[in-house]
Design a protein around this motif. Sequence first.
Motif, mmCIF file in Angstrom:
data_model
loop_
_atom_site.group_PDB
_atom_site.id
_atom_site.type_symbol
_atom_site.label_atom_id
_atom_site.label_comp_id
_atom_site.label_asym_id
_atom_site.label_seq_id
_atom_site.Cartn_x
_atom_site.Cartn_y
_atom_site.Cartn_z
ATOM 1 N N ALA A 242 0.826 -1.210 0.000
ATOM 2 C CA ALA A 242 0.000 0.000 0.000
ATOM 3 C C ALA A 242 0.859 1.258 0.000
ATOM 4 O O ALA A 242 0.605 2.200 -0.772
ATOM 5 N N GLN A 243 1.881 1.298 0.827
ATOM 6 C CA GLN A 243 2.726 2.482 0.881
ATOM 7 C C GLN A 243 3.557 2.643 -0.392
ATOM 8 O O GLN A 243 3.819 3.766 -0.833
ATOM 9 N N THR A 244 3.955 1.531 -0.995
ATOM 10 C CA THR A 244 4.690 1.605 -2.258
ATOM 11 C C THR A 244 3.832 2.249 -3.338
ATOM 12 O O THR A 244 4.297 3.120 -4.084
ATOM 13 N N VAL A 245 2.579 1.820 -3.411
ATOM 14 C CA VAL A 245 1.663 2.395 -4.399
ATOM 15 C C VAL A 245 1.467 3.885 -4.151
ATOM 16 O O VAL A 245 1.379 4.690 -5.087
ATOM 17 N N LEU A 246 1.440 4.288 -2.884
ATOM 18 C CA LEU A 246 1.227 5.699 -2.556
ATOM 19 C C LEU A 246 2.411 6.582 -2.930
ATOM 20 O O LEU A 246 2.242 7.684 -3.450
ATOM 21 N N VAL A 247 3.638 6.115 -2.666
ATOM 22 C CA VAL A 247 4.802 6.978 -2.875
ATOM 23 C C VAL A 247 5.410 6.817 -4.263
ATOM 24 O O VAL A 247 6.204 7.671 -4.687
ATOM 25 N N LEU A 248 5.049 5.762 -4.996
ATOM 26 C CA LEU A 248 5.616 5.555 -6.327
ATOM 27 C C LEU A 248 5.360 6.734 -7.271
ATOM 28 O O LEU A 248 6.281 7.165 -7.973
ATOM 29 N N PRO A 249 4.128 7.282 -7.339
ATOM 30 C CA PRO A 249 3.921 8.441 -8.219
ATOM 31 C C PRO A 249 4.785 9.645 -7.824
ATOM 32 O O PRO A 249 5.240 10.401 -8.701
ATOM 33 N N ILE A 250 5.030 9.827 -6.529
ATOM 34 C CA ILE A 250 5.858 10.951 -6.080
ATOM 35 C C ILE A 250 7.286 10.788 -6.585
ATOM 36 O O ILE A 250 7.871 11.706 -7.160
ATOM 37 N N VAL A 251 7.852 9.602 -6.379
ATOM 38 C CA VAL A 251 9.227 9.354 -6.813
ATOM 39 C C VAL A 251 9.333 9.472 -8.328
ATOM 40 O O VAL A 251 10.256 10.117 -8.856
#
Length: 256
Positions: A106-115
């Motif tokens: 869940a956290q990977t999906v959340l921060v992936l667009p930011i990175v």
Amino acid sequence: MNTFVESLHTAVALIVQAESRLWEVVALSLGVSGTACLLAAGIGLAGGAALAVARFPGRRALLVLLNTLLALPAVVVGLVIYLLLSRSGPLGSWGLLFTPTAMVIAQTVLVLPIVTALTREAVESNWQLNGEQLRSLGAGRWMSGALLLWDERLALVTVLLAAFGRAIAEVGAVMIVGGNIDGHTRVMTTAIALETSKGDLPLALALGMVLLGVVLLLNVLIAVLRGWSARVHGQAEGGAPGAMPPGAVAVGAAGG
């Protein structure tokens, strides 16, 4: 006022005395968010660099979608992953729901667009500055993307720190997919919400203080890295007459 002072005093004591329940939650929070950011970095840095240097049909629409995902609601991410990992979902046989692994996803999906988005922006700016030089040295687009990633490494470290801060402060998605199980999937943000509702204000306040400390440390590191990067670039620009821009220095060295 007395209640707040007493809770604050007890919270400080819990931190100083290294209360086991407190630091187990902190350790799990750091582990889950750190793992998510490493996964997002592996995908997002490569994807952002590719989007920066590549030109293909539909690229503009993909960038619009990527920028839209920057505002992706955490609870929506949690709901979608819950449905995927639930017993009746397509990935239910994996048995990942209500585990730290589900929280990492869940956290990977959340921060992936930011990175991905911030990497694309940084690399594309450098590509516009040094693209002609790279092409003259015979570097293709994919090699150019790799070289520019390295050239922007300080900026990208700040991107990853910002992504970690976003991940560790998240509550909605990890609450849904993790279940906030004591000793198993309880992280700082979900524990704060639970302990506050239970009336255990000292523990909630102690966790909040630790969380604020982590966020403060991240912001200090970002400020230090930005200052260091500015000094490095300033020295490069103030070097010998006719010196190339900062981005071109590393690119030229790599190309040679």
